[in-house]
Write a protein that holds these residues in place. Structure first.
Motif, short mmCIF file in Angstrom:
data_model
loop_
_atom_site.label_atom_id
_atom_site.label_comp_id
_atom_site.label_asym_id
_atom_site.label_seq_id
_atom_site.Cartn_x
_atom_site.Cartn_y
_atom_site.Cartn_z
N GLU A 83 27.87 67.04 92.54
CA GLU A 83 27.74 68.22 93.39
C GLU A 83 28.35 69.41 92.67
O GLU A 83 29.44 69.30 92.12
N LEU A 84 27.63 70.51 92.68
CA LEU A 84 28.13 71.72 92.02
C LEU A 84 29.23 72.35 92.88
O LEU A 84 29.07 72.49 94.09
N GLY A 85 30.33 72.70 92.25
CA GLY A 85 31.42 73.35 92.98
C GLY A 85 32.12 74.34 92.08
O GLY A 85 31.80 74.45 90.89
N LEU A 86 33.08 75.04 92.63
CA LEU A 86 33.81 76.02 91.83
C LEU A 86 34.89 75.35 91.00
O LEU A 86 35.58 74.45 91.47
N ARG A 87 35.01 75.81 89.74
CA ARG A 87 36.04 75.27 88.85
C ARG A 87 37.43 75.45 89.43
O ARG A 87 38.29 74.60 89.28
N GLU A 88 37.64 76.60 90.07
CA GLU A 88 38.99 76.92 90.58
C GLU A 88 39.43 75.96 91.70
O GLU A 88 40.61 75.89 92.01
N ASP A 89 38.49 75.20 92.26
CA ASP A 89 38.85 74.27 93.34
C ASP A 89 39.27 72.90 92.82
O ASP A 89 39.53 71.99 93.60
N VAL A 90 39.33 72.75 91.49
CA VAL A 90 39.47 71.40 90.92
C VAL A 90 40.72 70.66 91.39
O VAL A 90 40.65 69.49 91.77
N VAL A 91 41.86 71.33 91.42
CA VAL A 91 43.10 70.65 91.80
C VAL A 91 43.02 70.17 93.24
O VAL A 91 43.29 69.02 93.56
N GLU A 92 42.58 71.09 94.09
CA GLU A 92 42.46 70.77 95.51
C GLU A 92 41.47 69.62 95.74
O GLU A 92 41.72 68.72 96.53
N ARG A 93 40.36 69.66 94.99
CA ARG A 93 39.32 68.65 95.24
C ARG A 93 39.70 67.27 94.70
O ARG A 93 39.20 66.27 95.19
N LEU A 94 40.54 67.23 93.68
CA LEU A 94 40.86 65.94 93.06
C LEU A 94 42.22 65.39 93.47
O LEU A 94 42.63 64.34 93.01
N GLU A 95 42.93 66.07 94.37
CA GLU A 95 44.26 65.57 94.71
C GLU A 95 44.20 64.41 95.70
O GLU A 95 45.15 63.64 95.80
N GLY A 96 43.11 64.26 96.42
CA GLY A 96 43.02 63.20 97.43
C GLY A 96 42.79 61.83 96.82
O GLY A 96 42.06 61.69 95.85
N GLU A 97 43.45 60.82 97.37
CA GLU A 97 43.20 59.43 96.97
C GLU A 97 42.16 58.87 97.93
O GLU A 97 42.19 59.14 99.12
N CYS A 98 41.25 58.08 97.40
CA CYS A 98 40.27 57.44 98.26
C CYS A 98 40.95 56.38 99.12
O CYS A 98 41.68 55.53 98.62
N GLN A 99 40.72 56.44 100.43
CA GLN A 99 41.35 55.47 101.35
C GLN A 99 40.36 54.40 101.79
O GLN A 99 40.64 53.60 102.67
N HIS A 100 39.16 54.43 101.19
CA HIS A 100 38.13 53.49 101.63
C HIS A 100 38.26 52.14 100.94
O HIS A 100 38.88 52.02 99.90
N THR A 101 37.65 51.14 101.56
CA THR A 101 37.51 49.83 100.94
C THR A 101 36.01 49.54 100.81
O THR A 101 35.32 49.57 101.81
N PRO A 102 35.51 49.26 99.62
CA PRO A 102 36.19 49.32 98.33
C PRO A 102 36.51 50.75 97.90
O PRO A 102 35.78 51.68 98.25
N LYS A 103 37.60 50.89 97.15
CA LYS A 103 38.04 52.19 96.67
C LYS A 103 36.96 52.84 95.81
O LYS A 103 36.38 52.18 94.94
N TRP A 104 36.70 54.10 96.06
CA TRP A 104 35.69 54.89 95.36
C TRP A 104 34.29 54.26 95.46
O TRP A 104 33.42 54.55 94.65
N GLY A 105 34.10 53.40 96.47
CA GLY A 105 32.78 52.81 96.65
C GLY A 105 32.34 51.96 95.47
O GLY A 105 31.15 51.72 95.27
N ALA A 106 33.31 51.47 94.67
CA ALA A 106 32.98 50.70 93.47
C ALA A 106 32.43 49.34 93.86
O ALA A 106 32.79 48.80 94.89
N PRO A 107 31.53 48.79 93.05
CA PRO A 107 31.01 47.46 93.34
C PRO A 107 32.12 46.42 93.31
O PRO A 107 32.97 46.45 92.43
N VAL A 108 32.13 45.54 94.31
CA VAL A 108 33.19 44.53 94.41
C VAL A 108 32.78 43.30 93.62
O VAL A 108 31.66 42.82 93.73
#
Ligand code: ZN
Ligand code: ZN
Length: 165
Positions: free
Chosen positions: A74-99
């Motif tokens: 998804e296209l977004g603003l560079r200046e938002d990078v810290v804010e956008r990447l500070e969250g940890e994924c709380q889902h199971t599986p994490k980051w939707g990775a194949p189990v």
């Protein structure tokens, strides 16, 4: 020398593409990473999601499987990078990775069209070993490492077994 400026729209606002980044959105909806909009191979810009995906994952069959699994950019603003990447994924599986089952890893063998899930490397084994994949495919000499993920698509039978485990 002329400078071409490319404008893109984000949330209804026009921005120069140089102010933007491509954000990786996992199948669970979380933002998992970021890449530049600059195409360092050509010196141009990655202006569409398809171009950006092709640049990040050159292997088409792997890219198509990623897309099917719900991986997006998804296209977004560079200046938002810290804010956008500070969250940890709380889902199971994490980051939707194949189990895959405990004690297993992805393996790639010469001549096979997909990577398979095999028993992980044991003490004394380096990189490659003979294994029979969990899906029942024939025994083969597999390079066993998570980094084989980008080489070939994942075996659907192995994925189904992992998801059910
Ligand atoms: Zn998540
Ligand atoms: Zn398999």
């Amino acid at each position: 020398m002329s400078t071409v400026s490319i404008n893109v729209e984000i949330d209804g606002q026009q921005h120069d593409i140089s102010e933007c980044s491509w954000y990786f959105i996992s199948p669970c909806g979380c933002t998992s990473g970021v890449m530049t909009t600059k195409d360092y191979d050509t010196g141009g810009w990655l202006t569409t999601e398809d171009q950006a995906m092709a640049s990040w994952t050159p292997k088409r069959s792997v890219r198509e499987q990623d897309k099917e699994r719900g991986e997006r950019l998804e296209l977004g603003l560079r200046e938002d990078v810290v804010e956008r990447l500070e969250g940890e994924c709380q889902h199971t599986p994490k980051w939707g990775a194949p189990v895959i089952p405990d004690g297993t890893e992805w393996g790639s063998a010469t001549g096979l069209r997909t990577i398979h899930v095999v028993e992980e490397l044991k003490d004394g084994e380096e990189r490659s070993a003979w294994r029979a994949p969990i899906c029942g495919a024939a025994e083969n000499y597999f390079e066993i490492s998570r980094s084989t993920r980008g080489d070939k698509p994942m075996c659907k039978k192995c994925l189904a077994i992992g998801a059910a485990a």
